[in-house]
Write a protein that holds these residues in place. Structure first.
Motif, PDB file in Angstrom:
ATOM      1  N   UNK A  82       0.516  -1.221   0.124  1.00 41.61           N
ATOM      2  CA  UNK A  82      -0.340  -0.236   0.304  1.00 41.61           C
ATOM      3  C   UNK A  82       1.321   1.291   0.065  1.00 41.61           C
ATOM      4  N   UNK A  83       2.128   1.053   0.055  1.00 44.14           N
ATOM      5  CA  UNK A  83       3.052   2.438   0.409  1.00 44.14           C
ATOM      6  C   UNK A  83       3.491   2.760  -0.848  1.00 44.14           C
ATOM      7  N   UNK A  84       3.411   1.599  -1.956  1.00 48.44           N
ATOM      8  CA  UNK A  84       3.532   1.763  -3.039  1.00 48.44           C
ATOM      9  C   UNK A  84       3.169   2.047  -4.193  1.00 48.44           C
ATOM     10  N   UNK A  85       2.076   1.187  -4.660  1.00 43.49           N
ATOM     11  CA  UNK A  85       1.037   1.016  -5.192  1.00 43.49           C
ATOM     12  C   UNK A  85      -0.290   1.876  -4.889  1.00 43.49           C
ATOM     13  N   UNK A  86       0.082   2.988  -5.521  1.00 48.31           N
ATOM     14  CA  UNK A  86      -1.609   3.798  -5.510  1.00 48.31           C
ATOM     15  C   UNK A  86      -2.464   4.132  -7.075  1.00 48.31           C
ATOM     16  N   UNK A  87      -3.114   4.393  -7.349  1.00 48.53           N
ATOM     17  CA  UNK A  87      -4.303   4.910  -7.895  1.00 48.53           C
ATOM     18  C   UNK A  87      -4.517   6.826  -8.147  1.00 48.53           C
ATOM     19  N   UNK A  88      -4.574   6.857  -9.012  1.00 43.72           N
ATOM     20  CA  UNK A  88      -5.329   8.661  -8.968  1.00 43.72           C
ATOM     21  C   UNK A  88      -5.378   8.665 -10.152  1.00 43.72           C
ATOM     22  N   UNK A 116      -6.490  18.923  -6.830  1.00 51.88           N
ATOM     23  CA  UNK A 116      -7.125  18.071  -5.825  1.00 51.88           C
ATOM     24  C   UNK A 116      -8.606  18.549  -6.299  1.00 51.88           C
ATOM     25  N   UNK A 117      -8.774  19.691  -7.373  1.00 54.35           N
ATOM     26  CA  UNK A 117     -10.499  19.724  -7.486  1.00 54.35           C
ATOM     27  C   UNK A 117     -10.555  18.762  -8.460  1.00 54.35           C
ATOM     28  N   UNK A 118      -9.766  18.747  -9.389  1.00 52.97           N
ATOM     29  CA  UNK A 118     -10.032  18.337 -10.784  1.00 52.97           C
ATOM     30  C   UNK A 118      -9.718  16.158 -10.630  1.00 52.97           C
ATOM     31  N   UNK A 119      -8.828  15.716 -10.040  1.00 49.55           N
ATOM     32  CA  UNK A 119      -8.389  14.916  -9.576  1.00 49.55           C
ATOM     33  C   UNK A 119      -9.330  13.822  -9.099  1.00 49.55           C
ATOM     34  N   UNK A 120      -9.022  12.476  -8.904  1.00 47.11           N
ATOM     35  CA  UNK A 120      -9.731  12.090  -7.748  1.00 47.11           C
ATOM     36  C   UNK A 120      -8.198  10.875  -7.660  1.00 47.11           C
ATOM     37  N   UNK A 121      -8.863  10.509  -6.015  1.00 51.34           N
ATOM     38  CA  UNK A 121      -7.428  10.114  -5.604  1.00 51.34           C
ATOM     39  C   UNK A 121      -6.540  10.581  -5.012  1.00 51.34           C
ATOM     40  N   UNK A 122      -5.618   9.818  -4.394  1.00 58.41           N
ATOM     41  CA  UNK A 122      -4.823   8.587  -5.183  1.00 58.41           C
ATOM     42  C   UNK A 122      -5.224   7.963  -3.794  1.00 58.41           C
ATOM     43  N   UNK A 123      -5.596   6.622  -3.884  1.00 61.79           N
ATOM     44  CA  UNK A 123      -5.360   5.590  -3.124  1.00 61.79           C
ATOM     45  C   UNK A 123      -4.801   4.228  -3.268  1.00 61.79           C
ATOM     46  N   UNK A 124      -4.752   3.741  -2.483  1.00 70.18           N
ATOM     47  CA  UNK A 124      -3.147   2.729  -2.061  1.00 70.18           C
ATOM     48  C   UNK A 124      -4.268   1.204  -3.313  1.00 70.18           C
ATOM     49  N   UNK A 125      -3.811   0.287  -3.340  1.00 71.92           N
ATOM     50  CA  UNK A 125      -4.943  -0.364  -4.412  1.00 71.92           C
ATOM     51  C   UNK A 125      -3.881  -1.887  -3.837  1.00 71.92           C
ATOM     52  N   UNK A 126      -4.443  -2.647  -4.578  1.00 77.10           N
ATOM     53  CA  UNK A 126      -4.094  -4.146  -4.561  1.00 77.10           C
ATOM     54  C   UNK A 126      -4.286  -4.070  -6.065  1.00 77.10           C
ATOM     55  N   UNK A 127      -3.616  -5.336  -5.814  1.00 76.94           N
ATOM     56  CA  UNK A 127      -2.984  -5.806  -7.818  1.00 76.94           C
ATOM     57  C   UNK A 127      -1.823  -5.456  -8.158  1.00 76.94           C
ATOM     58  N   UNK A 186      -1.373   3.311 -13.990  1.00 78.27           N
ATOM     59  CA  UNK A 186      -1.709   3.995 -15.162  1.00 78.27           C
ATOM     60  C   UNK A 186      -2.558   3.422 -15.782  1.00 78.27           C
ATOM     61  N   UNK A 187      -3.494   2.301 -15.883  1.00 75.63           N
ATOM     62  CA  UNK A 187      -4.505   1.840 -16.471  1.00 75.63           C
ATOM     63  C   UNK A 187      -4.646   0.568 -15.629  1.00 75.63           C
ATOM     64  N   UNK A 188      -5.838   0.139 -15.710  1.00 75.18           N
ATOM     65  CA  UNK A 188      -6.357  -1.371 -15.344  1.00 75.18           C
ATOM     66  C   UNK A 188      -7.597  -1.360 -15.360  1.00 75.18           C
ATOM     67  N   UNK A 189      -8.638  -1.545 -15.042  1.00 75.03           N
ATOM     68  CA  UNK A 189     -10.322  -2.140 -15.594  1.00 75.03           C
ATOM     69  C   UNK A 189     -10.858  -0.753 -16.000  1.00 75.03           C
TER      70      UNK A 189
END
Length: 798
Positions: free
Chosen positions: A676-682, A695-706, A727-730
Motif C-alpha cells: 500500500x505504500x508504493x502502489x497507488x491509483x490516482x 485536488x479539485x479535478x483529479x480523483x484519488x490517490x488511493x492505495x490499491x491492491x492488484x 496508469x491503467x486497469x479495469x
C-alpha cells in the motif's frame, strides 16, 4: 523578489478563480437531472430516469428519439471529454493546449485519420440507419451545446463550444483504433536493436510464439446455423500527460450453463484502459419499442462498445494483432521527389497541413506519402536518419465499416445476427466476447487478418516484397480465431496468443500468459459458478507466474554475498504464493528486484533511451519470465566493463540493489515494506496538471491492491523510482448472470459524470478500489419506482 511576487499573484488569481466557481458555478454549471426540457426534432415525449449513481434510463417512443436524448444527456455529463476525443485524430489539440501538443498533432494528422474520415463521410448514405441514429445522437449533443451550461474546462482553456458533426464520430473511432496499436512502440525499436547490436541479441527476446504458454483455443459450432527511436515516443508521452484513455489490455470470460450453479450463462468483462478523469465509459440504458440496451459508450460515439439486455451480452478485449507495418522506401538517386515501387519510379505525394496553435501563429507543415502510407521521418522530432520509413496502417488502408458493425452488434437479437456484424470490423483488432439467455457462449477475434511473405517478420521495418492490396492476401472472417460453444464450456480472452484456424500464426503484440493461466486454472477447477464466485474472480490479485520467476532467479543467487537480513527477505519471498494485497510485502520486493534485473541485463547494451522504450512495450512483459529461466544469454555480459559477467552476478547484484533501495526508502524493518505504500491509483484530469487545481479535478490517490498482469490488472511503468503509480486497469468491471439478469453488476473507476460539480463525479471511486459493485438496473418498474430524479424531454418546433 520580483519572481516571488509574480508567483504570489498567480496563486492569488488561481485561488480567486476557484472561489468564484465554488461560490457561483455549483448550481449554474452542474448537470440537470430533473425537470423538463424542449428538444428540437423530437417526435414524442421522452423520459430519462436517473438512478442513485446518475445513470440515465431513457424511455422513448422510437429509436431516433432515444438516441437524440442520449446525445443530450451524454453531453451534459461528458462534453469536455467528447471535445478532447474528437480533436486527437484531427490534429487539433494545439488549439487547446498550445505548442506543447504540436508534435502530437503533426503525428495524428500524418496518420491520415482526418483524410480517411472525410472520404468515409462523403460516401455515407443518409438513409442508412447507422447514419440516421448517429445524426440523431449529434442533434442531442448540439442542442446541449446551444442551451446548456458551458463546462468549466472550456472557461479555463479559453476555447469556444462548437457543434459536433459526423466527422467527429469517425475521428474519435480513428483515435480509438490507433490507441490499441503497439507496433509503433515495438517495430522501430527491434529494428534498431538488430542494426545496433546484431541479430543474436534478438534471440532471447521471444519474438516468436512460445508453444508452452497458454493459448486461446479455437472451436466452432457444429453446423446448427450456417526507425531510429520509437516513432511515437513523443506522442505517447503527450497523450499520457493529457490523461486521455489509451487502450492497454483486458480480461473476459463467459461460462456456459453446464458449469454454472443455476444453469445459465455468466458473462464477465473488464477492459483495461488508461485511467483518466472522467473515466472512459459513459453508462446509459436506452429503451424504445423493439430496442433495448444497457450500454457503455465512448464520448462522441452513439453505439456502445460493451452492452447487454435481457437476451444477450457482449464485451471486448484487445486482440493485439499487428495491423501496422513499417517499410523502408528507396528514393531515386537523382530525382529526390521519386521513390521505387514494383511498377517503377513513382512520385512522393505531398500533403500540406495547417495547425492552429493557441496564443501563437499557425504552423504549416508538409509530409510525404507513398503507396504504403506517410513517411514518418521528421514527423516527430526524434525520428532521424535519411532512409525514408513509411507506415502502413490497416485502419486507413481499407474500407471503414466499423460504425455499421457497432450498429449491427447493438441491434442483434441473437447469436447469428450478432456474428454477422463482426466481419465489418477491420481495425482495431478486437476479441469480441458473447453470451446469451439461450445458453450460447462465443469468442471471435474480429479484425482484417492477412498473410504474405512478411507475416513472420512484421516486427521489423520491412522491405516490401508483397502486394499489400491483393485480395488473396486477406483471410476470410471464417479463418479468424474463434470459439463457439466449445466442449470445455467456457470462452475467455486475456490478450494472449490465439490458436490458429487458418494454419498460420497471426502476427501480434500479445501479452504474456500470466492472466490467461490464472483464468484457465480458476475456470477449470469449478463446475458450479455463481455471481459471488465471479465477483471474487474478477477481483483476483494472485499471480500464477511471479512466484515461478522468483524461484528461477533464486536458483542463480549467490547467497554468500547476502547478509542475514537479506537472506531472510529472500526466504520469505520464496514462500510467496503470488498474492498482491495491500498488506503484502512480497510484491514490493519482487518488483524492485525485477526492475534492477531488467536494468542490469538490458540497459548497458540498449542505452538509456532505448531501455525506456523497451520498458513500455508488451514485448518486455513477455520477456521477464523467459529471461529469468534462461541460463545462457548474450545479454548477461555488461559491455561497459572489461570482465564478462554471468547471470548469477546480475541476479545477485540486482537483489542487493533492490534490498538497499527499500532500506533507504522505508527503513531496515522489512515488515514495513507493504504494497500500500508504493502502489497507488490516482485518476488524472488534464486540468489537474496544474498543482493548485489537482485536488479539485483529479480523483484519488488511493492505495490499491492488484499489480501488473493479474486478473485485477493494475498496471504501472517501471521507471526506477520504486513507486508504482497505476496508469491503467479495469475501465469497468461487469458481471452479467442470465439466471438473474436484472441484478447484474457493474462499477465505474470514478463516477458517471465528467462534470466536477456533479455529485456523480467520483461517487464510485472508493467502491472501485475496494472491489465492490452496484446494480446495472434493467427492470422498468424498479427503475421508475426508485428513480432519484426524472428529466423529461418534450418535442418542439425547429
Amino acid at each position: 523578489m520580483k519572481r516571488i511576487k509574480k508567483i504570489g499573484i498567480i496563486v492569488v488569481v488561481i485561488l480567486a478563480v476557484i472561489a468564484i466557481f465554488a461560490g457561483v458555478s455549483v448550481n449554474t454549471l452542474s448537470p440537470t437531472y430533473d425537470g423538463k426540457r424542449a428538444l428540437p426534432k423530437l417526435l414524442n415525449e421522452t423520459n430519462v430516469y436517473y438512478d442513485s449513481y446518475g445513470i440515465p434510463h431513457i424511455y422513448a417512443a422510437n429509436e431516433e428519439d432515444a438516441f437524440r436524448t442520449l446525445g443530450y444527456v451524454h453531453a451534459q455529463d461528458r462534453l469536455w471529454q467528447m471535445e478532447l476525443l474528437r480533436r486527437i485524430g484531427s490534429g487539433r489539440l494545439s488549439e487547446v493546449f498550445g505548442g506543447t501538443m504540436l508534435d502530437t498533432d503533426k503525428f495524428f494528422l500524418s496518420l491520415g485519420i482526418d483524410e480517411a474520415t472525410k472520404q468515409k463521410v462523403a460516401e455515407l448514405d443518409g438513409n442508412n440507419p447507422t447514419v440516421q441514429l448517429s445524426q440523431a445522437y449529434l442533434d442531442g449533443i448540439n442542442q446541449f451545446i446551444e442551451e446548456g451550461p458551458t463546462p468549466i474546462e472550456f472557461y479555463l482553456t479559453g476555447i469556444d463550444k462548437a457543434p459536433f458533426q459526423l466527422e467527429d464520430i469517425f475521428n474519435t473511432v480513428g483515435y480509438m483504433a490507433f490507441s490499441f496499436a503497439m507496433a509503433h512502440k515495438t517495430d522501430p525499436l527491434l529494428t534498431n536493436i538488430k542494426d545496433k547490436l546484431g541479430p543474436e541479441y534478438l534471440d532471447d527476446l521471444d519474438l516468436s510464439v512460445d508453444p508452452n504458454t497458454i493459448w486461446i483455443k479455437n472451436h466452432k459450432d457444429a453446423p446448427k446455423e450456417t526507425i531510429r527511436n520509437s516513432i511515437a515516443a513523443t506522442v505517447s508521452q503527450a497523450l499520457g500527460a493529457l490523461s486521455l484513455p489509451l487502450f492497454e489490455g483486458s480480461n473476459s470470460w463467459v461460462i456456459a450453463p453446464e458449469k454454472t450453479k443455476n444453469g445459465k450463462v455468466i458473462f464477465a468483462n473488464d477492459p483495461h484502459i488508461g485511467f483518466s478523469q472522467p473515466a472512459v465509459w459513459y453508462e446509459a440504458h436506452v429503451s424504445a419499442p423493439n430496442f433495448e440496451k444497457y450500454g457503455f459508450f465512448m464520448g462522441g460515439i452513439p453505439f456502445p462498445l460493451l452492452a447487454h439486455d435481457h437476451h444477450l451480452a457482449y464485451g471486448m478485449t484487445m486482440f493485439e494483432n499487428d495491423d501496422i507495418d513499417f517499410f523502408y522506401e528507396e528514393t531515386h538517386p537523382t530525382e529526390k521527389e521519386k521513390y521505387r515501387t514494383k511498377e517503377g519510379w513513382s512520385t512522393y505525394e505531398e500533403v500540406n497541413k495547417i495547425i492552429k496553435i493557441k496564443d501563437s501563429t499557425d504552423y504549416k507543415f508538409t509530409y510525404r506519402k507513398t503507396v504504403h502510407g506517410p513517411i514518418m521521418n521528421g514527423i516527430a522530432d526524434q525520428v532521424t536518419g535519411e532512409r525514408p520509413i513509411a507506415m502502413w496502417w490497416m485502419y486507413t488502408q481499407h474500407k471503414n465499416e466499423v460504425m455499421d458493425a457497432l450498429y449491427g452488434m447493438t441491434h442483434a437479437k441473437n447469436k447469428t445476427e450478432f456474428q454477422n456484424a463482426l466481419p465489418k470490423i477491420h481495425a482495431p483488432g478486437l476479441n469480441i466476447m458473447y453470451g446469451d439467455a439461450e445458453g450460447n457462449v462465443a469468442w471471435w477475434a474480429s479484425a482484417k487478418l492477412y498473410k504474405d511473405v512478411n507475416s513472420t517478420n512484421t516486427k521489423f521495418v520491412l522491405q516490401d516484397t508483397s502486394d499489400l492490396n491483393a485480395p488473396e492476401r486477406y483471410l476470410d472472417f471464417s479463418q479468424n480465431p474463434q470459439a463457439i460453444n466449445p466442449p470445455w464450456k467456457y470462452v475467455y480472452s486475456a490478450n494472449n496468443q490465439p490458436d490458429s484456424i487458418a494454419g498460420i500464426q497471426y502476427p501480434g503484440y500479445y501479452l504474456p500468459e500470466n492472466r490467461a493461466k490464472r483464468i484457465v486454472n480458476l475456470l477449470e477447477a469449478k463446475n458450479d459458478w455463481d455471481l459471488e464466485d465471479a465477483k471474487e474472480m474478477i477481483n483476483d490479485v494472485v499471480s500464477s507466474v511471479n512466484p515461478s520467476i522468483i524461484a528461477d532467479l533464486n536458483g542463480d543467487v549467490n547467497r554468500e554475498e547476502l547478509s542475514d537480513a537479506q537472506i531472510s527477505v529472500l526466504d520469505k519471498l520464496l514462500d510467496w504464493q503470488g498474492e498482491n494485497n495491500l498488506d503484502n510485502t512480497e510484491p514490493t520486493v519482487f518488483h524492485r528486484w525485477v526492475y534492477f534485473f531488467l536494468k542490469n541485463t538490458f540497459a548497458d547494451e540498449l542505452g538509456e533511451e532505448m531501455f525506456k522504450q523497451f520498458l513500455s512495450t508488451h514485448l518486455l512483459k513477455r520477456t521477464i519470465a523467459p529471461m529469468a529461466s534462461k541460463k545462457e544469454s548474450v545479454w548477461w555480459n555488461n559491455i561497459t566493463t572489461e570482465q564478462e559477467e554471468t547471470k548469477s552476478q546480475i541476479v545477485t547484484a540486482s537483489f542487493i540493489q533492490a534490498y538497499e533501495s527499500l532500506v533507504n526508502d522505508f527503513g531496515p524493518e522489512s515488515g514495513g515494506w507493504t504494497w500500500d505504500k508504493v502502489h497507488t491509483l490516482e485518476h488524472p484530469h488534464p486540468i489537474g496538471q496544474v498543482a493548485a487545481l489537482r485536488s479539485f479535478f483529479n480523483v484519488g490517490p488511493y492505495p490499491v491492491s492488484g499489480t501488473r498482469e493479474v486478473i485485477n490488472n493494475m498496471a504501472f511503468n517501471y521507471d526506477g523510482d520504486g513507486m508504482y503509480e497505476v496508469t491503467a486497469g479495469p475501465s469497468t468491471r461487469r458481471i452479467i448472470d442470465f439466471a438473474d439478469i436484472e441484478n447484474s453488476l457493474g462499477i465505474s473507476p470514478t463516477g458517471q459524470s465528467g462534470n466536477p460539480f456533479s455529485e456523480h463525479y467520483s461517487d464510485q471511486a472508493e467502491m472501485f478500489v475496494k472491489g465492490e459493485f452496484r446494480k446495472m438496473m434493467l427492470n422498468e418498474k424498479e427503475i421508475k419506482d426508485t428513480s432519484k430524479s426524472l428529466l423529461t424531454f418534450k418535442p418542439t418546433q425547429d
